[in-house]
Design an enzyme around this catalytic site. Sequence first.
Site, mmCIF file in Angstrom:
data_model
loop_
_atom_site.group_PDB
_atom_site.id
_atom_site.type_symbol
_atom_site.label_atom_id
_atom_site.label_comp_id
_atom_site.label_asym_id
_atom_site.label_seq_id
_atom_site.Cartn_x
_atom_site.Cartn_y
_atom_site.Cartn_z
ATOM 1 N N ALA A 236 0.872 -1.165 0.000
ATOM 2 C CA ALA A 236 0.000 0.000 0.000
ATOM 3 C C ALA A 236 0.913 1.219 0.000
ATOM 4 O O ALA A 236 2.007 1.180 0.570
ATOM 5 C CB ALA A 236 -0.893 0.015 1.234
ATOM 6 N N CYS A 237 0.481 2.282 -0.647
ATOM 7 C CA CYS A 237 1.236 3.532 -0.655
ATOM 8 C C CYS A 237 0.238 4.659 -0.469
ATOM 9 O O CYS A 237 -0.739 4.755 -1.224
ATOM 10 C CB CYS A 237 1.998 3.694 -1.968
ATOM 11 N N VAL A 238 0.460 5.473 0.544
ATOM 12 C CA VAL A 238 -0.469 6.550 0.854
ATOM 13 C C VAL A 238 0.276 7.854 1.095
ATOM 14 O O VAL A 238 1.430 7.858 1.523
ATOM 15 C CB VAL A 238 -1.347 6.221 2.090
#
Length: 130
Positions: free
Chosen positions: A104-106
Amino acid sequence: MKKVVHSKCAPAAIGPYSQAIKSNGFLFVSGQIPINPESGEIVEGGVDVQTRQSLENLKAILNDAGIGFENVVKTTVFLKNINDFVAMNTVYANYFREQCPARACVEVSNLPKGALVEIELIATMGEYSY
């Protein structure tokens, strides 16, 4: 049952947490920001330089646990600016080449010490057949 993992080749925790915890066949590694473990300071440069340092810090912790990036099953990348995704991803791809982990990349509003990136991960402690 859990066991604390600590690497002298990665920055010491800057709060009440462990660098990593081994538990039930997994290694849970706390988020690593781009601190140079020798100086204790954030490395200077853009998100590419900071991503490399964060991954080198993770590599040191994995090595002290007796495993490597091939054991990583999940990462989470926190970016101060999502527009840095391509630059981060270019460096990240050099560390994860085959059987890339889930990720995941936020974008976040801020990171400790003004870092541009922070990366955490979960890894298996051995070979598993599924």
